[in-house]
Design a protein around this motif. Structure first.
Motif, PDB file in Angstrom:
ATOM      1  N   ILE A  73       0.820  -1.225   0.000  1.00 48.02           N
ATOM      2  CA  ILE A  73       0.000   0.000   0.000  1.00 48.02           C
ATOM      3  C   ILE A  73       0.847   1.265   0.000  1.00 48.02           C
ATOM      4  N   GLY A  74       2.167   1.108   0.210  1.00 48.00           N
ATOM      5  CA  GLY A  74       3.013   2.293   0.253  1.00 48.00           C
ATOM      6  C   GLY A  74       4.492   1.941   0.278  1.00 48.00           C
ATOM      7  N   VAL A  75       5.286   2.982   0.447  1.00 43.43           N
ATOM      8  CA  VAL A  75       6.738   2.815   0.431  1.00 43.43           C
ATOM      9  C   VAL A  75       7.363   3.712   1.479  1.00 43.43           C
ATOM     10  N   VAL A  76       8.453   3.182   2.131  1.00 43.68           N
ATOM     11  CA  VAL A  76       9.256   3.982   3.062  1.00 43.68           C
ATOM     12  C   VAL A  76      10.634   4.179   2.423  1.00 43.68           C
ATOM     13  N   SER A  77      11.107   5.407   2.328  1.00 40.25           N
ATOM     14  CA  SER A  77      12.414   5.725   1.753  1.00 40.25           C
ATOM     15  C   SER A  77      13.231   6.489   2.783  1.00 40.25           C
ATOM     16  N   VAL A  78      14.362   5.864   3.244  1.00 41.99           N
ATOM     17  CA  VAL A  78      15.280   6.499   4.199  1.00 41.99           C
ATOM     18  C   VAL A  78      16.557   6.821   3.435  1.00 41.99           C
ATOM     19  N   GLY A  79      16.969   8.099   3.457  1.00 44.57           N
ATOM     20  CA  GLY A  79      18.124   8.479   2.634  1.00 44.57           C
ATOM     21  C   GLY A  79      19.171   9.313   3.337  1.00 44.57           C
ATOM     22  N   TYR A  80      20.402   9.151   2.821  1.00 51.03           N
ATOM     23  CA  TYR A  80      21.556   9.947   3.277  1.00 51.03           C
ATOM     24  C   TYR A  80      22.180  10.588   2.047  1.00 51.03           C
ATOM     25  N   LEU A  81      22.460  11.877   2.119  1.00 53.13           N
ATOM     26  CA  LEU A  81      23.005  12.594   0.969  1.00 53.13           C
ATOM     27  C   LEU A  81      24.419  12.112   0.643  1.00 53.13           C
ATOM     28  N   GLN A  82      24.703  12.039  -0.664  1.00 51.56           N
ATOM     29  CA  GLN A  82      26.038  11.636  -1.113  1.00 51.56           C
ATOM     30  C   GLN A  82      27.098  12.622  -0.627  1.00 51.56           C
ATOM     31  N   THR A  83      26.726  13.881  -0.511  1.00 55.37           N
ATOM     32  CA  THR A  83      27.691  14.888  -0.053  1.00 55.37           C
ATOM     33  C   THR A  83      28.132  14.604   1.381  1.00 55.37           C
ATOM     34  N   ASP A  84      27.190  14.127   2.189  1.00 53.54           N
ATOM     35  CA  ASP A  84      27.542  13.800   3.575  1.00 53.54           C
ATOM     36  C   ASP A  84      28.507  12.609   3.617  1.00 53.54           C
ATOM     37  N   ILE A  85      28.234  11.619   2.710  1.00 55.75           N
ATOM     38  CA  ILE A  85      29.128  10.449   2.640  1.00 55.75           C
ATOM     39  C   ILE A  85      30.524  10.878   2.206  1.00 55.75           C
ATOM     40  N   GLN A  86      30.579  11.783   1.206  1.00 59.16           N
ATOM     41  CA  GLN A  86      31.874  12.250   0.717  1.00 59.16           C
ATOM     42  C   GLN A  86      32.625  13.023   1.796  1.00 59.16           C
ATOM     43  N   LYS A  87      31.870  13.784   2.603  1.00 58.23           N
ATOM     44  CA  LYS A  87      32.523  14.511   3.702  1.00 58.23           C
ATOM     45  C   LYS A  87      33.147  13.543   4.700  1.00 58.23           C
ATOM     46  N   GLU A  88      32.413  12.452   4.975  1.00 54.47           N
ATOM     47  CA  GLU A  88      32.921  11.453   5.915  1.00 54.47           C
ATOM     48  C   GLU A  88      34.173  10.775   5.337  1.00 54.47           C
ATOM     49  N   VAL A  89      34.096  10.470   4.030  1.00 53.75           N
ATOM     50  CA  VAL A  89      35.256   9.858   3.363  1.00 53.75           C
ATOM     51  C   VAL A  89      36.444  10.811   3.380  1.00 53.75           C
ATOM     52  N   ALA A  90      36.183  12.101   3.163  1.00 51.35           N
ATOM     53  CA  ALA A  90      37.250  13.102   3.141  1.00 51.35           C
ATOM     54  C   ALA A  90      37.957  13.201   4.493  1.00 51.35           C
ATOM     55  N   LYS A  91      37.158  13.102   5.566  1.00 55.87           N
ATOM     56  CA  LYS A  91      37.759  13.166   6.908  1.00 55.87           C
ATOM     57  C   LYS A  91      38.748  12.013   7.120  1.00 55.87           C
ATOM     58  N   ILE A  92      38.269  10.818   6.756  1.00 53.16           N
ATOM     59  CA  ILE A  92      39.134   9.641   6.931  1.00 53.16           C
ATOM     60  C   ILE A  92      40.318   9.697   5.961  1.00 53.16           C
TER      61      ILE A  92
END
Length: 536
Positions: A145-164
């Motif tokens: 009857i419906g859909v749940v979509s949970v998302g994280y922005l790619q920019t946030d992932i890239q920021k995390e990768v950049a830190k490491i």
């Protein structure tokens, strides 16, 4: 470019390239793992929300957003997601971080598989930008009857990768710096290990060493601390009677040559010089020297071998040359004295006495020379004896040749060098014996005879005699009762060796304070006289 510079540059480039590759690979692995982790987290949250009874029940309400939006925002903040969007089958939003977009159609176009009942992760671009999403279907019974979509922005992932990545970059720089220092240390250590030499210099030295080893007439064998052969020259192959095609390098020294004592030299670090060793039935003189590194540690040993008979032959030749030189010097000195005497008689006007002096000298000289020419026709032996006569005159020694002597039947097969060695060293020994005596008259007599089947040579002196305790030790090389700083302890050993080579015997008798008589008997043909030990 010098070797250590090449090494440092090469190692440095290798470390930089490897560091870059490792950093790039690690970054990709990190980014992939982070995306997988965040995607799994988003999907897990989406599945948890889709199974909540409150959400399913809200779809039947008149205003689903009023119920769903507060729940979704609360959970979004708890899981630190960028958005949680819940929509119906028509993709109409019931929740969104931006309330103004409630009731609008979902963006991304990645809900097709979800409406078929699958939970998925996807990367798509929505109203907030590119994002990594976890999507789960909402069921009512068996109907989606419906859909749940949970998302994280790619920019946030890239920021995390950049830190490491910054940490990785710092670690990589530390590794590179350590690698450069290691490259410097390695290049310096290699440079020190090869004594600062360049490859061309090492190659030239190797060729030079090979040429030197092959030009040496002595056999050379070197081993390492394990007793394995590292160097062997062509002469050593010849001495060992091993073909040049046979590879000896790498073999243990005991397999090639026994009783070399090279391993003992490696263990003790003490050199050994002029040691006799038996190889293939021949006697060789060996010198064994340990090899040290720059830390004064024994890393091997090297031995040289030379045929003793060659040295003995050379020693004989030198002895003969020395004897001839002494004879010539004595004759020169003696005739100088006679000329001075003759000059003095002429200056004094004593012409008759001068004539008598000349006549007497001529008669004596001619008589003795005629005797030698008749009884000792061999010119080499005769000239040698004549030289000894002149030397005795200079030394104020009464040296006489027995008038009964005869040495006319000397077989050609008997070495003249050996005979001269025997006579010369016995006479020299007698001269030294009488010179050490306190007697006013110093007498040495020589008797030669070839009667019968033997050649007999007898030398008698009136010196101090030989101590009974010395016995046959006088024939041992190096043994002497004289000053060891002189070349003593050799003559009689050479006599003994020459006598043995000719198959003869030597005997002596001596009385304290009266003198010594040496007698040598040499068979004219081998087998006429058994070779034996010296007797007295």
């Amino acid at each position: 470019m010098r070797l250590h510079t090449k090494l440092m540059l090469g190692i440095s480039i290798l470390i930089i390239v490897l560091g870059t590759i490792i950093e790039f690979t690690f970054k990709n692995i990190l980014e992939t793992n982070l995306k997988h982790e965040i995607g799994s987290k988003a999907l897990s949250v989406a599945q948890s929300i889709s199974s909540m009874p409150e959400i399913e029940a809200a779809f039947s309400a008149n205003n689903p957003s009023a119920i769903i939006q507060p729940i979704a925002e609360k959970i979004r903040k708890q899981v630190d997601a960028e958005f949680i969007v819940i929509g119906n089958r028509n993709e109409i939003r019931y929740s969104h971080p931006n309330p103004k977009r409630l009731g609008q159609k979902m963006v991304g176009g990645d809900n097709g598989r979800v409406f078929k009942g699958e939970s998925v992760t996807s990367e798509s671009t929505g109203t907030l930008g590119p994002s990594l999403r976890g999507k789960a279907p909402i069921f009512s019974g068996e109907k989606v009857i419906g859909v749940v979509s949970v998302g994280y922005l790619q920019t946030d992932i890239q920021k995390e990768v950049a830190k490491i990545q910054k940490k990785i970059f710092v670690a990589t720089l530390v590794i590179l710096f350590g690698g450069l220092i290691a490259a410097l240390l390695i290049s310096l250590n290699i440079k020190r290990a090869i004594f600062g030499l360049e490859p061309k210099e090492i190659a030239w030295m190797y060729q030079e060493k090979h040429a030197i080893l092959e030009s040496i007439h002595e056999g050379i064998i070197a081993i390492d601390t394990n007793g394995r052969i590292t160097v062997v020259n062509e002469t050593a192959h010849t001495i060992l009677k091993v073909p040049m095609q046979t590879l000896l390098r790498g073999k243990r020294i005991e397999e090639v040559l026994e009783n070399t004592h090279l391993l003992k030299v490696v263990e003790t670090g003490q050199a050994e010089y002029d040691q006799e060793i038996l190889i293939s039935g021949e006697v060789y003189l060996a010198n064994r020297i340990p090899i040290f590194n720059n830390k004064d540690e024994v890393i091997g040993a090297v031995a040289s071998f030379r045929n003793k008979s060659e040295l003995t032959k050379l020693l004989k030749e030198l002895s003969h040359i020395k004897t001839y030189a002494e004879g010539l010097r004595a004759q020169t000195h003696e005739y100088s004295n006679r000329l001075y005497t003759l000059l003095g008689l002429i200056q004094l006007g004593s012409y008759k006495e001068a004539i008598d002096f000349i006549s007497k000298e001529v008669d004596v000289a001619q008589g003795f020379i005629q005797f030698l020419m008749k009884e000792v026709p061999d010119p080499i032996i005769a000239a040698f004896i004549l030289g000894k006569v002149s030397l005795a005159s200079e030394l104020k020694i009464q040296f006489s040749i027995d008038r009964e002597s005869s040495f006319t039947d000397v077989p050609a097969a008997i070495s003249r060098d050996s005979l001269i060695t025997i006579i010369g060293n016995l006479v020299n020994n007698a001269f030294e014996a009488v010179r050490e005596s306190d007697k006013e008259e110093k007498k040495v007599a020589l008797f030669l005879t070839d009667l019968g089947k033997e050649l007999i040579m007898e030398v008698e002196d009136n010196g101090n005699g030989i101590e009974e305790t010395s016995g046959n030790l006088i024939f041992k090389q190096g043994y002497t009762t004289k000053d060891t700083s002189s070349n003593a302890g050799i003559g009689l050993s050479l006599v003994q060796k020459a006598v043995n080579e000719l198959g003869g015997t030597i005997t002596f008798s001596s009385a304290k304070g009266e003198g010594t008589i040496f007698t040598v008997a040499i068979p004219k043909s081998r087998g006429d006289l058994d070779e034996g030990e010296p007797r007295h």
